[in-house]
Design an enzyme around this catalytic site. Structure first.
Site, PDB file in Angstrom:
ATOM      1  N   HIS A 137     -14.875   1.285  -7.283  1.00 34.19           N
ATOM      2  CA  HIS A 137     -15.705   1.656  -8.773  1.00 34.19           C
ATOM      3  C   HIS A 137     -15.390   0.551  -9.710  1.00 34.19           C
ATOM      4  O   HIS A 137     -14.436   0.572 -10.622  1.00 34.19           O
ATOM      5  CB  HIS A 137     -14.927   2.761  -9.260  1.00 34.19           C
ATOM      6  CG  HIS A 137     -15.773   3.429 -10.718  1.00 34.19           C
ATOM      7  ND1 HIS A 137     -15.887   4.824 -11.047  1.00 34.19           N
ATOM      8  CD2 HIS A 137     -16.417   2.680 -11.655  1.00 34.19           C
ATOM      9  CE1 HIS A 137     -16.681   4.872 -11.893  1.00 34.19           C
ATOM     10  NE2 HIS A 137     -16.994   3.692 -12.433  1.00 34.19           N
ATOM     11  N   HIS A 139     -16.689  -2.385 -12.534  1.00 35.37           N
ATOM     12  CA  HIS A 139     -17.327  -2.974 -13.458  1.00 35.37           C
ATOM     13  C   HIS A 139     -17.442  -4.372 -13.381  1.00 35.37           C
ATOM     14  O   HIS A 139     -16.094  -5.023 -13.705  1.00 35.37           O
ATOM     15  CB  HIS A 139     -17.344  -2.540 -14.850  1.00 35.37           C
ATOM     16  CG  HIS A 139     -17.367  -1.159 -15.162  1.00 35.37           C
ATOM     17  ND1 HIS A 139     -18.589  -0.597 -15.932  1.00 35.37           N
ATOM     18  CD2 HIS A 139     -17.094   0.022 -14.734  1.00 35.37           C
ATOM     19  CE1 HIS A 139     -18.579   0.786 -15.996  1.00 35.37           C
ATOM     20  NE2 HIS A 139     -17.596   1.088 -15.149  1.00 35.37           N
ATOM     21  N   HIS A 249     -22.657   9.257 -12.116  1.00 39.39           N
ATOM     22  CA  HIS A 249     -21.899   9.548 -13.370  1.00 39.39           C
ATOM     23  C   HIS A 249     -22.877  10.424 -14.132  1.00 39.39           C
ATOM     24  O   HIS A 249     -23.808   9.904 -14.290  1.00 39.39           O
ATOM     25  CB  HIS A 249     -21.732   8.294 -13.967  1.00 39.39           C
ATOM     26  CG  HIS A 249     -21.130   8.290 -15.505  1.00 39.39           C
ATOM     27  ND1 HIS A 249     -20.187   7.393 -15.877  1.00 39.39           N
ATOM     28  CD2 HIS A 249     -21.408   9.297 -16.286  1.00 39.39           C
ATOM     29  CE1 HIS A 249     -19.834   7.834 -17.215  1.00 39.39           C
ATOM     30  NE2 HIS A 249     -20.614   8.891 -17.566  1.00 39.39           N
ATOM     31  N   HIS A 323     -18.521   2.563 -24.455  1.00 45.90           N
ATOM     32  CA  HIS A 323     -19.793   3.483 -24.411  1.00 45.90           C
ATOM     33  C   HIS A 323     -20.531   2.968 -25.727  1.00 45.90           C
ATOM     34  O   HIS A 323     -21.505   3.590 -25.811  1.00 45.90           O
ATOM     35  CB  HIS A 323     -19.652   4.772 -24.071  1.00 45.90           C
ATOM     36  CG  HIS A 323     -19.278   5.194 -22.487  1.00 45.90           C
ATOM     37  ND1 HIS A 323     -20.237   4.931 -21.454  1.00 45.90           N
ATOM     38  CD2 HIS A 323     -18.192   5.530 -21.947  1.00 45.90           C
ATOM     39  CE1 HIS A 323     -19.439   4.896 -20.284  1.00 45.90           C
ATOM     40  NE2 HIS A 323     -18.269   5.400 -20.482  1.00 45.90           N
ATOM     41  N   ASP A 363     -12.392   1.800 -12.119  1.00 47.78           N
ATOM     42  CA  ASP A 363     -13.599   1.790 -13.246  1.00 47.78           C
ATOM     43  C   ASP A 363     -12.847   0.774 -14.300  1.00 47.78           C
ATOM     44  O   ASP A 363     -13.005   0.628 -15.418  1.00 47.78           O
ATOM     45  CB  ASP A 363     -13.328   3.141 -14.406  1.00 47.78           C
ATOM     46  CG  ASP A 363     -14.554   3.494 -14.799  1.00 47.78           C
ATOM     47  OD1 ASP A 363     -15.576   2.770 -15.090  1.00 47.78           O
ATOM     48  OD2 ASP A 363     -14.659   4.575 -15.362  1.00 47.78           O
TER      49      ASP A 363
END
Length: 572
Positions: A137, A139, A249, A323, A363
């Site tokens: 996971h 990014h 997700h 986010h 993440d």
């Protein structure tokens, strides 16, 4: 020949622990016991002045072409999902070629690994050997992540992104074949295995097929791009056609449906559910229910691992940044607060200990710390040992072997199985890529001694390069020769789809790294494929109190006040 008896402590100092000896992992309460020793007592091999591995003694006259190993890691304590054993490990042509007893077969009995003049030695006495970690996971926000992950013991990374774009800050998706090509071309610069996940949010097949043929080894459905039932169904259908994994997700706001609607859209098909607890995102408050489904391969991201007194406080700010939310907008604040629930985070600890949550990931830089996947896995295991005692499988054995096997599987073999690369990586087994990490027991899971990638040392702590010996301070983790030039591309791979390889992707992009096609990611794997982590309890969440129950039992635990593997290891 006369036999000589020596104390166990003396033997352990010379050759490392043997059958029946116990070892503490770092400063945790986790104790492992050696289950088997492959050596022949009195015939152990060891390198050094006055030691065994010398010409005509432990070193034979056999050439590498005739079968001598390229490298032998001597007397290492292997910790893996399949066992906790003491052995010599042979590496040949970048692969693990044998696990057994090394030496000179001309004069020594029981030799299964031949040491010759062309064999190098890594001393594993008193050390723990594990497979390199696999963080599924990622990014891909900045390339510097890769070095940080490698220095922590992670040798494989899978995720999406294009760099520090706002799409990448929030989602692990590389959109479209052009971006995918640029990312894969950049991968030649890094001495680790890498894979790209394409954006899976589309209601028609063509854009997804384009990304798979462009190099994606997986597709990622992310709520920030709209994880609707239609997108889920379409993405899984395309994945079934091309044998790649889908990660999801889900919809935190429940705009396009509730968790039941998402489960219905799965139609029983295999899917990897990210941050299944929900603090990282997903149907609020009950996405954790999917951890009990037979077709869902659930993982955690590490900011909630384990549940501590600080976990809740740090999450809100993280969420706002990752986010692209505005704390001055009430709706954005409500969105963030809906994801942070102490009840489900506490339950996440226990579901890991029960083997219902199968994998651990980071993440990275998007509500996760990619250099702490391994640390936080073992902190969770230790917290559960302290709060819940021994697992039933370890009762009466005076060790934590099963619990250790369960937790190490979460960041090694299980993500490899989930993503179709377990034939190549994920464990210390013959025939797999020699992606190996050597640890001193006192620093296990925290600071590796040596990181081997594809049979070549790529990273290690190193003292002053101008010093007369390698150990004087300052000691820093540094890339080694295996991380430079063509060695870095020869010892690692890019995970991709069979369709991309068949379509000539390597030639089109002009890359040097080998492409490895993922395989067996769909209907032939399920939760039952998750080694030591295949539990499927019926999980229920109270919508008012957020209390979590598994098969009717309330899952709750106190936050940790103090953790092992923490400040005492990072004071300087």
């Amino acid at each position: 020949m006369m036999s000589v008896k020596i104390k166990r402590s003396v033997y352990a100092d010379m050759f490392g622990p043997t059958t029946g000896d116990k070892v503490r992992l770092a400063d945790t309460d986790l104790i492992i016991e050696v289950e088997k020793d492959f050596t022949v007592y009195g015939e152990e091999v060891k390198f050094g002045g006055g030691k065994v591995i010398r010409d005509g003694m432990g070193q034979s006259q056999v050439t590498n072409k005739q079968g001598a190993a390229d490298t032998v890691i001597t007397n290492a304590l292997i910790v893996d999902h399949w066992g906790i054993v003491k052995a010599d490990v042979a590496i040949k042509d970048g692969m693990i070629s044998a696990i057994g007893k090394a030496g000179n077969p001309d004069i020594q009995p029981g030799v299964t690994i031949i040491i010759g003049p062309g064999t190098d030695v890594i001393a594993g006495e008193g050390k723990i050997l594990t497979a390199g970690g696999f963080d599924s996971h990622i990014h891909f926000i900045c390339p510097q992540q890769i070095e940080h992950a490698l220095m922590s013991g992670v040798t494989s990374m899978l995720g999406g992104g294009t760099g520090p774009s706002h799409g990448t800050f929030a989602t692990t998706c590389t959109p479209g074949p052009w971006h995918m090509g640029r990312m894969i071309q950049s991968f030649d610069a890094f001495p680790v295995n890498l894979g790209i996940s394409g954006k899976g949010n589309a209601s028609r097949p063509a854009p997804l097929v384009e990304m798979i043929k462009g190099g994606a080894c997986a597709l990622k459905l992310h709520e920030d791009w709209g994880t609707t039932p239609a997108a889920i169904d379409n993405c899984l259908s395309v994945a079934d056609d091309y044998d790649i994994q889908v990660m999801i997700h889900t919809d935190t706001l429940n705009e396009s449906g509730f968790v039941e609607d998402t489960i219905k859209a799965f139609k029983g098909r295999t899917i990897h559910a990210f941050h299944t607890e929900g603090a990282g995102g997903g149907h609020a408050p009950d996405i954790i229910k999917v951890a009990g489904l037979k077709n869902v391969l659930p993982s955690s991201t590490n900011p909630t691992r384990p549940f501590t007194r600080n976990t809740i406080d740090e999450h809100l700010d993280m969420l706002m940044v990752c986010h692209h939310l505005d704390p001055s907008i009430a709706e954005d604040l409500a969105f963030a607060e809906s994801r942070i629930r102490k009840e489900t985070i506490a339950a996440e600890d226990i579901l890991h200990d029960l083997g219902a949550l199968s994998m651990m990931s980071s993440d990275s830089q998007a509500m996760g710390r990619l250099g702490e996947v391994i640390i936080r896995t073992w902190q969770t295991a230790d917290k559960m040992k302290k709060q819940r005692g021994s697992l039933p499988q370890d009762k009466g054995k005076d060790n934590d072997n099963f619990r250790v096997k369960r937790y190490i599987a979460k960041y090694t073999i299980n993500p490899a199985i989930a993503h179709g690369v377990s034939k190549l990586i994920g464990s210390v087994e013959k025939g797999k890529l020699a992606d190996l990490v050597l640890w001193s027991p006192a620093f296990f899971g925290v600071k590796p001694d040596c990181i081997v990638k594809g049979g070549t040392i790529v990273a290690a702590p190193m003292g002053d390069p101008n010093a007369s010996i390698p150990t004087p301070q300052p000691v820093h983790y540094q890339p080694m020769f295996g991380a430079f030039g063509k060695a870095r591309t020869a010892s690692s791979v890019v995970f991709t789809s069979k369709a991309a390889i068949t379509g000539g992707l390597a030639r089109k992009l002009g890359i040097e790294k080998k492409l490895y096609a993922v395989q067996n990611t769909r209907g032939r794997i399920s939760k039952k494929s998750m080694i030591h982590n295949d539990a499927t309890p019926n999980i229920e969440v109270d919508p008012e109190t957020y209390e979590v129950r598994a098969d009717g039992e309330l899952l709750t635990c106190a936050p940790a006040e103090v953790l092992p593997m923490a400040q005492r290891y990072f004071m300087y």
